[in-house]
Scaffold this active site. Structure first.
Site, PDB file in Angstrom:
ATOM      1  N   GLU A  32     -33.816 -14.423  56.817  1.00 44.91           N
ATOM      2  CA  GLU A  32     -33.775 -13.862  55.417  1.00 44.91           C
ATOM      3  C   GLU A  32     -35.244 -14.041  54.894  1.00 44.91           C
ATOM      4  O   GLU A  32     -35.878 -15.155  55.016  1.00 44.91           O
ATOM      5  CB  GLU A  32     -32.892 -14.180  54.576  1.00 44.91           C
ATOM      6  CG  GLU A  32     -31.404 -13.772  55.021  1.00 44.91           C
ATOM      7  CD  GLU A  32     -30.508 -14.110  54.169  1.00 44.91           C
ATOM      8  OE1 GLU A  32     -29.452 -13.568  54.208  1.00 44.91           O
ATOM      9  OE2 GLU A  32     -30.395 -15.196  53.618  1.00 44.91           O
ATOM     10  N   CYS A  62     -40.727 -15.340  49.719  1.00 45.55           N
ATOM     11  CA  CYS A  62     -40.243 -16.712  50.299  1.00 45.55           C
ATOM     12  C   CYS A  62     -39.895 -16.212  51.805  1.00 45.55           C
ATOM     13  O   CYS A  62     -39.214 -15.367  52.115  1.00 45.55           O
ATOM     14  CB  CYS A  62     -39.134 -16.807  49.707  1.00 45.55           C
ATOM     15  SG  CYS A  62     -38.038 -18.427  50.342  1.00 45.55           S
ATOM     16  N   CYS A  95     -31.748 -24.489  61.173  1.00 47.64           N
ATOM     17  CA  CYS A  95     -32.452 -25.600  60.880  1.00 47.64           C
ATOM     18  C   CYS A  95     -31.941 -26.591  61.407  1.00 47.64           C
ATOM     19  O   CYS A  95     -31.013 -26.880  61.361  1.00 47.64           O
ATOM     20  CB  CYS A  95     -32.957 -25.766  59.415  1.00 47.64           C
ATOM     21  SG  CYS A  95     -33.926 -27.162  59.156  1.00 47.64           S
ATOM     22  N   CYS A 135     -29.828 -30.785  56.199  1.00 44.18           N
ATOM     23  CA  CYS A 135     -29.409 -31.423  54.972  1.00 44.18           C
ATOM     24  C   CYS A 135     -28.048 -31.057  54.235  1.00 44.18           C
ATOM     25  O   CYS A 135     -27.634 -29.835  54.481  1.00 44.18           O
ATOM     26  CB  CYS A 135     -30.611 -30.823  53.854  1.00 44.18           C
ATOM     27  SG  CYS A 135     -32.293 -31.273  54.411  1.00 44.18           S
ATOM     28  N   CYS A 154     -27.538 -27.786  52.131  1.00 45.86           N
ATOM     29  CA  CYS A 154     -28.477 -26.491  52.348  1.00 45.86           C
ATOM     30  C   CYS A 154     -27.664 -25.698  53.298  1.00 45.86           C
ATOM     31  O   CYS A 154     -27.263 -25.930  54.282  1.00 45.86           O
ATOM     32  CB  CYS A 154     -29.806 -27.002  52.807  1.00 45.86           C
ATOM     33  SG  CYS A 154     -30.626 -25.560  53.658  1.00 45.86           S
ATOM     34  N   CYS A 211     -32.712 -20.510  46.273  1.00 49.78           N
ATOM     35  CA  CYS A 211     -33.144 -21.384  47.207  1.00 49.78           C
ATOM     36  C   CYS A 211     -31.829 -21.980  47.924  1.00 49.78           C
ATOM     37  O   CYS A 211     -30.884 -22.251  47.254  1.00 49.78           O
ATOM     38  CB  CYS A 211     -33.601 -22.528  46.620  1.00 49.78           C
ATOM     39  SG  CYS A 211     -35.106 -22.352  45.812  1.00 49.78           S
TER      40      CYS A 211
HETATM   41  N1  SAH Z   1     -37.056 -26.622  55.155  1.00 48.80           N
HETATM   42  C1  SAH Z   1     -37.974 -26.737  54.122  1.00 48.80           C
HETATM   43  C2  SAH Z   1     -38.098 -25.366  53.539  1.00 48.80           C
HETATM   44  C3  SAH Z   1     -36.981 -24.715  53.240  1.00 48.80           C
HETATM   45  S1  SAH Z   1     -35.647 -25.087  52.268  1.00 48.80           S
HETATM   46  C4  SAH Z   1     -37.709 -27.804  53.093  1.00 48.80           C
HETATM   47  O1  SAH Z   1     -36.539 -28.517  53.086  1.00 48.80           O
HETATM   48  O2  SAH Z   1     -38.426 -28.175  52.279  1.00 48.80           O
HETATM   49  C5  SAH Z   1     -36.679 -24.717  50.682  1.00 48.80           C
HETATM   50  C6  SAH Z   1     -36.126 -25.611  49.431  1.00 48.80           C
HETATM   51  O3  SAH Z   1     -34.789 -25.169  48.994  1.00 48.80           O
HETATM   52  C7  SAH Z   1     -36.211 -27.056  49.558  1.00 48.80           C
HETATM   53  O4  SAH Z   1     -36.624 -27.993  48.620  1.00 48.80           O
HETATM   54  C8  SAH Z   1     -34.725 -27.223  49.724  1.00 48.80           C
HETATM   55  O5  SAH Z   1     -34.425 -28.729  49.498  1.00 48.80           O
HETATM   56  C9  SAH Z   1     -34.138 -26.087  48.694  1.00 48.80           C
HETATM   57  N2  SAH Z   1     -32.734 -26.202  48.834  1.00 48.80           N
HETATM   58  C10 SAH Z   1     -32.032 -26.089  50.021  1.00 48.80           C
HETATM   59  N3  SAH Z   1     -30.658 -26.017  49.744  1.00 48.80           N
HETATM   60  C11 SAH Z   1     -30.433 -25.590  48.442  1.00 48.80           C
HETATM   61  C12 SAH Z   1     -29.600 -25.365  47.582  1.00 48.80           C
HETATM   62  N4  SAH Z   1     -28.186 -25.290  48.017  1.00 48.80           N
HETATM   63  N5  SAH Z   1     -29.679 -25.277  46.508  1.00 48.80           N
HETATM   64  C13 SAH Z   1     -30.843 -25.395  45.712  1.00 48.80           C
HETATM   65  N6  SAH Z   1     -32.229 -25.683  46.629  1.00 48.80           N
HETATM   66  C14 SAH Z   1     -32.125 -25.994  47.945  1.00 48.80           C
HETATM   67 FE1  SF4 Z   2     -33.687 -27.535  56.734  1.00 48.40          FE
HETATM   68 FE2  SF4 Z   2     -32.419 -26.540  54.592  1.00 48.40          FE
HETATM   69 FE3  SF4 Z   2     -33.163 -29.167  54.900  1.00 48.40          FE
HETATM   70 FE4  SF4 Z   2     -35.001 -27.299  54.542  1.00 48.40          FE
HETATM   71  S1  SF4 Z   2     -33.373 -28.052  53.144  1.00 48.40           S
HETATM   72  S2  SF4 Z   2     -34.921 -28.961  55.823  1.00 48.40           S
HETATM   73  S3  SF4 Z   2     -33.991 -25.730  55.769  1.00 48.40           S
HETATM   74  S4  SF4 Z   2     -31.619 -28.159  56.358  1.00 48.40           S
END
Ligand code: SAH
Ligand code: SF4
Length: 386
Positions: A92, A105, A112, A116, A119, A343
């Site tokens: 996306e 974005c 990934c 996390c 996420c 995000c």
């Molecule tokens: N992998 C990279 C970039 C993609 S995620 C990273 O983790 O930085 C982009 C941003 O969205 C990151 O700061 C991530 O922590 C945040 N993010 C991920 N899941 C989220 C969620 N469910 N709600 C709000 N922010 C989120």
């Molecule tokens: Fe990967 Fe999502 Fe963690 Fe970013 S926030 S490193 S996209 S798992």
């Protein structure tokens, strides 16, 4: 022989390709212009290139867009595209218009591997890295599509900022990332300033150092916790690269960074990382160690996470503690959440090769801190899994 997709090349790569075809270097610059500044995909229309070169290109190269699987437009102007990248994977890309800028974005991977907890991409697991061409194609498509759709005047740009905050961990796809950043920055390409291109990382430490040397752009680091114990649980990569080492790498990055601060992203999770104690720990952690800005992101929930968004007053109280300590802190506006484009909601489709869903659901439930419960800091209570 398979035709080469010219979106795979930065200007140096395209120059080498043209030289292989027996062409002068400046031809590569002309071609790069056609592709990235004019959005051309048809060699026959490139009127200032010799017919002989156009014929050679037609036989060896393509300019191949990604297939748009779907498009959704939010009431706030945000647009989300789902691109089919083959093999059952889709990624996306989100366009976020604001008064003074247009931000794209961009995704760097199908899925990934970092996993996390909060996420939705992380919950999907990892399928594969995107190529440079697939990263660049997101910008190429969005810029040229939007110029027409928004009826922009000649020379006007739709996209002024790129954030590598879509699906994937960009620093775990370093080899493809760097040439794609160069295309974004190149004056013959999109001409974006280094300050307006942001790589967001969960903290792949050695690659932060390499990015500083190879292609310094604005850096955002997804911190999400003020101590290692909590960060270990939220961002599993922390078990490999600890917070103090991460901050040291951020400090080194600042030597060459286009901005004189690092942005720390902090996703506000109800009862998990959002208490005044966490805010104070965060102050202790960063105040004297690094020039930074804090960006608090209201958590965007998705069912499998078992987590909840912090209430608004808790987010503002958290922000106030940081601000009172002199740390520049913003609360991110949630955009496009009616189309799941905010995000962490980017899920696309991923053929999970890492079985992340099983891994994440097998992990011990996160310990939730319930503020306001009896006994000051409140008893710890186990969150039930989704
Ligand atoms: N992998 C990279 C970039 C993609 S995620 C990273 O983790 O930085 C982009 C941003 O969205 C990151 O700061 C991530 O922590 C945040 N993010 C991920 N899941 C989220 C969620 N469910 N709600 C709000 N922010 C989120
Ligand atoms: Fe990967 Fe999502 Fe963690 Fe970013 S926030 S490193 S996209 S798992």
């Amino acid at each position: 022989m398979n035709a080469v997709n010219l979106l795979e090349f930065d200007l140096d790569g395209l120059t080498a390709f043209c030289e292989q075809l027996g062409e002068k270097r400046f031809r590569a610059t002309q071609l790069f212009h056609w592709i990235h500044q004019k959005g051309a995909s048809d060699f026959t229309l490139m009127s200032d290139l010799a017919k002989s070169l156009r014929d050679k290109l037609a036989g060896t190269a393509t300019i191949s867009a990604l297939t748009v699987a779907s498009e959704q437009a939010s009431s706030d102007g945000t647009i989300k595209w789902l691109f089919d990248v083959g093999g059952g994977n889709a990624v996306e890309t989100v366009f976020i218009p604001e008064d003074d800028r247009g931000t794209l974005c961009v995704s760097s991977q199908a899925g990934c591997a970092v996993g996390c907890r909060f996420c939705s991409t992380g919950h999907q697991g990892f399928s594969r890295n995107l190529s440079t061409g697939e990263i660049v194609a997101q910008l190429w498509f969005a810029e040229h599509h939007l110029r027409q759709r928004l009826r922009l005047a000649a020379g006007e740009r739709a996209i002024t900022n790129v954030v590598m905050m879509g699906m994937g961990e960009p620093l775990q796809n370093y080899a493809a990332l760097v040439p794609s950043l160069r295309v974004m920055l190149d004056d013959h390409g999109y001409g974006l300033s280094r300050r307006r291109v942001t790589v967001s990382t969960s903290g792949v430490l050695p690659m932060i150092d390499r990015l500083r040397d190879d292609c310094p752009v604005a850096l955002a680091v997804s911190l999400h916790a003020p101590n290692d114990t909590l960060r270990d649980d939220l961002v599993p990569l922390n078990r490999k690269y600890r917070i103090d080492e991460l901050l040291a790498a951020c400090q080194r990055y600042l030597d060459k960074a286009p901005r004189d601060f690092i942005t720390f992203e902090y996703c506000m999770l109800d009862g998990v990382n959002d208490t005044p104690e966490h805010a104070l720990q965060l102050v202790e952690l960063v105040r004297d160690s690094i020039a930074c800005k804090l960006n608090l992101i209201p958590f965007n929930p998705f069912p499998e996470s078992g987590l909840k968004r912090s209430p608004r007053d808790r987010v503002t109280a958290f922000a106030r503690i940081l601000q009172d300590a002199g740390i520049v802190t913003t609360i991110r506006k949630t955009r496009g959440d009616d189309i799941d484009a905010a995000c962490g909601q980017l899920a696309g489709e991923v053929q999970d090769r890492t079985r992340a869903r099983e891994r994440l659901s097998a992990r011990a439930p996160i310990r939730i801190h319930r503020p306001g419960a009896a006994g000051g800091a409140g008893p710890k209570k186990q969150e039930t899994k989704a």
